[in-house]
Design a protein around this motif. Structure first.
Motif, PDB file in Angstrom:
ATOM      1  N   ILE A 197       0.841  -1.201   0.000  1.00 13.56           N
ATOM      2  CA  ILE A 197       0.000   0.000   0.000  1.00 13.56           C
ATOM      3  C   ILE A 197       0.878   1.253   0.000  1.00 13.56           C
ATOM      4  O   ILE A 197       0.618   2.206  -0.731  1.00 13.56           O
ATOM      5  CB  ILE A 197      -0.968  -0.020   1.203  1.00 13.56           C
ATOM      6  N   PHE A 198       1.952   1.219   0.796  1.00 12.19           N
ATOM      7  CA  PHE A 198       2.879   2.353   0.830  1.00 12.19           C
ATOM      8  C   PHE A 198       3.503   2.572  -0.544  1.00 12.19           C
ATOM      9  O   PHE A 198       3.603   3.711  -1.014  1.00 12.19           O
ATOM     10  CB  PHE A 198       3.959   2.123   1.891  1.00 12.19           C
ATOM     11  N   LYS A 199       3.912   1.494  -1.199  1.00 11.60           N
ATOM     12  CA  LYS A 199       4.499   1.608  -2.547  1.00 11.60           C
ATOM     13  C   LYS A 199       3.503   2.238  -3.517  1.00 11.60           C
ATOM     14  O   LYS A 199       3.882   3.078  -4.341  1.00 11.60           O
ATOM     15  CB  LYS A 199       4.948   0.238  -3.054  1.00 11.60           C
ATOM     16  N   GLN A 200       2.238   1.817  -3.422  1.00 10.87           N
ATOM     17  CA  GLN A 200       1.207   2.420  -4.276  1.00 10.87           C
ATOM     18  C   GLN A 200       1.099   3.914  -4.007  1.00 10.87           C
ATOM     19  O   GLN A 200       1.005   4.721  -4.942  1.00 10.87           O
ATOM     20  CB  GLN A 200      -0.160   1.775  -4.020  1.00 10.87           C
ATOM     21  N   ASP A 201       1.111   4.277  -2.732  1.00 12.29           N
ATOM     22  CA  ASP A 201       1.022   5.688  -2.338  1.00 12.29           C
ATOM     23  C   ASP A 201       2.204   6.485  -2.888  1.00 12.29           C
ATOM     24  O   ASP A 201       2.035   7.608  -3.374  1.00 12.29           O
ATOM     25  CB  ASP A 201       1.010   5.791  -0.811  1.00 12.29           C
ATOM     26  N   VAL A 202       3.390   5.922  -2.795  1.00 12.73           N
ATOM     27  CA  VAL A 202       4.585   6.602  -3.309  1.00 12.73           C
ATOM     28  C   VAL A 202       4.473   6.784  -4.817  1.00 12.73           C
ATOM     29  O   VAL A 202       4.777   7.867  -5.345  1.00 12.73           O
ATOM     30  CB  VAL A 202       5.871   5.839  -2.922  1.00 12.73           C
ATOM     31  N   ASN A 203       4.013   5.765  -5.523  1.00 16.88           N
ATOM     32  CA  ASN A 203       3.862   5.878  -6.976  1.00 16.88           C
ATOM     33  C   ASN A 203       2.827   6.930  -7.353  1.00 16.88           C
ATOM     34  O   ASN A 203       3.009   7.660  -8.330  1.00 16.88           O
ATOM     35  CB  ASN A 203       3.523   4.521  -7.597  1.00 16.88           C
ATOM     36  N   ILE A 204       1.765   7.024  -6.570  1.00 13.59           N
ATOM     37  CA  ILE A 204       0.763   8.074  -6.792  1.00 13.59           C
ATOM     38  C   ILE A 204       1.411   9.447  -6.611  1.00 13.59           C
ATOM     39  O   ILE A 204       1.178  10.378  -7.402  1.00 13.59           O
ATOM     40  CB  ILE A 204      -0.446   7.889  -5.847  1.00 13.59           C
ATOM     41  N   ALA A 205       2.251   9.592  -5.584  1.00 13.25           N
ATOM     42  CA  ALA A 205       2.931  10.869  -5.324  1.00 13.25           C
ATOM     43  C   ALA A 205       3.892  11.212  -6.453  1.00 13.25           C
ATOM     44  O   ALA A 205       3.973  12.369  -6.884  1.00 13.25           O
ATOM     45  CB  ALA A 205       3.670  10.807  -3.987  1.00 13.25           C
ATOM     46  N   ILE A 206       4.629  10.226  -6.945  1.00 11.08           N
ATOM     47  CA  ILE A 206       5.573  10.468  -8.054  1.00 11.08           C
ATOM     48  C   ILE A 206       4.804  10.885  -9.302  1.00 11.08           C
ATOM     49  O   ILE A 206       5.186  11.847  -9.982  1.00 11.08           O
ATOM     50  CB  ILE A 206       6.430   9.221  -8.311  1.00 11.08           C
ATOM     51  N   ASP A 207       3.713  10.184  -9.597  1.00  9.71           N
ATOM     52  CA  ASP A 207       2.891  10.558 -10.756  1.00  9.71           C
ATOM     53  C   ASP A 207       2.354  11.972 -10.613  1.00  9.71           C
ATOM     54  O   ASP A 207       2.339  12.745 -11.575  1.00  9.71           O
ATOM     55  CB  ASP A 207       1.731   9.574 -10.940  1.00  9.71           C
ATOM     56  N   GLY A 208       1.923  12.334  -9.399  1.00  6.74           N
ATOM     57  CA  GLY A 208       1.431  13.689  -9.153  1.00  6.74           C
ATOM     58  C   GLY A 208       2.514  14.728  -9.357  1.00  6.74           C
ATOM     59  O   GLY A 208       2.279  15.776  -9.962  1.00  6.74           O
ATOM     60  N   ALA A 209       3.714  14.429  -8.880  1.00  7.49           N
ATOM     61  CA  ALA A 209       4.837  15.355  -9.054  1.00  7.49           C
ATOM     62  C   ALA A 209       5.152  15.541 -10.536  1.00  7.49           C
ATOM     63  O   ALA A 209       5.465  16.650 -10.979  1.00  7.49           O
ATOM     64  CB  ALA A 209       6.058  14.842  -8.303  1.00  7.49           C
ATOM     65  N   ARG A 210       5.027  14.464 -11.311  1.00  2.00           N
ATOM     66  CA  ARG A 210       5.294  14.547 -12.760  1.00  2.00           C
ATOM     67  C   ARG A 210       4.231  15.363 -13.483  1.00  2.00           C
ATOM     68  O   ARG A 210       4.518  15.982 -14.506  1.00  2.00           O
ATOM     69  CB  ARG A 210       5.374  13.138 -13.350  1.00  2.00           C
ATOM     70  N   VAL A 211       3.011  15.357 -12.974  1.00  2.00           N
ATOM     71  CA  VAL A 211       1.971  16.219 -13.540  1.00  2.00           C
ATOM     72  C   VAL A 211       2.314  17.674 -13.233  1.00  2.00           C
ATOM     73  O   VAL A 211       2.140  18.556 -14.077  1.00  2.00           O
ATOM     74  CB  VAL A 211       0.576  15.852 -12.974  1.00  2.00           C
ATOM     75  N   PHE A 212       2.825  17.914 -12.034  1.00  2.00           N
ATOM     76  CA  PHE A 212       3.141  19.273 -11.587  1.00  2.00           C
ATOM     77  C   PHE A 212       4.303  19.876 -12.371  1.00  2.00           C
ATOM     78  O   PHE A 212       4.257  21.044 -12.756  1.00  2.00           O
ATOM     79  CB  PHE A 212       3.463  19.249 -10.092  1.00  2.00           C
ATOM     80  N   ILE A 213       5.361  19.078 -12.595  1.00  2.00           N
ATOM     81  CA  ILE A 213       6.570  19.595 -13.259  1.00  2.00           C
ATOM     82  C   ILE A 213       7.304  18.448 -13.943  1.00  2.00           C
ATOM     83  O   ILE A 213       7.300  17.329 -13.439  1.00  2.00           O
ATOM     84  CB  ILE A 213       7.509  20.318 -12.246  1.00  2.00           C
TER      85      ILE A 213
END
Length: 109
Positions: free
Chosen positions: A19-35
């Motif tokens: 679950i933590f890994k999924q959360d981290v991947n969601i955060a990385i994807d979000g960061a890539r949308v941002f910049i």
């Protein structure tokens, strides 16, 4: 968003790690949308990932002036914009401490 996550269920350590890994991947994807991660330093991108993990993409997208500063590779201004935010002006000391530490990392990126 996490798939099939039940906050009322007890998870094993292995399940929690997944679950933590999924959360981290969601955060990385979000960061890539941002910049675009290749347009800024690795350290700056890691700060954006941490912000994305902490506050989520919708709130991260509210950091418009920070994003503009990052697009110009102006890490000092980006760090100042992090402090000049609702998080930076929070009445909760823990939140202010966390955003301050992140802003210092951004400034030094």
């Amino acid at each position: 968003e996490l798939k099939d996550f039940d906050p009322n269920r007890k998870y094993s350590e292995d399940e929690a790690i997944e679950i933590f890994k999924q959360d981290v991947n969601i955060a990385i994807d979000g960061a890539r949308v941002f910049i675009d991660e290749h347009s800024i330093s690795e350290d700056a991108f890691l700060v954006v990932v941490e912000l994305s993990f902490w506050i989520g993409l919708p709130r991260l997208l509210g950091f418009k002036r920070m994003r503009k500063a990052l697009q110009e590779n102006d890490y000092v201004t980006a760090s100042e914009e992090m402090l000049d935010s609702k998080l930076g002006r929070s009445s909760v000391r823990g939140i202010v401490n966390r955003i301050t530490k992140l802003s210092e990392r951004m400034r030094d990126a």
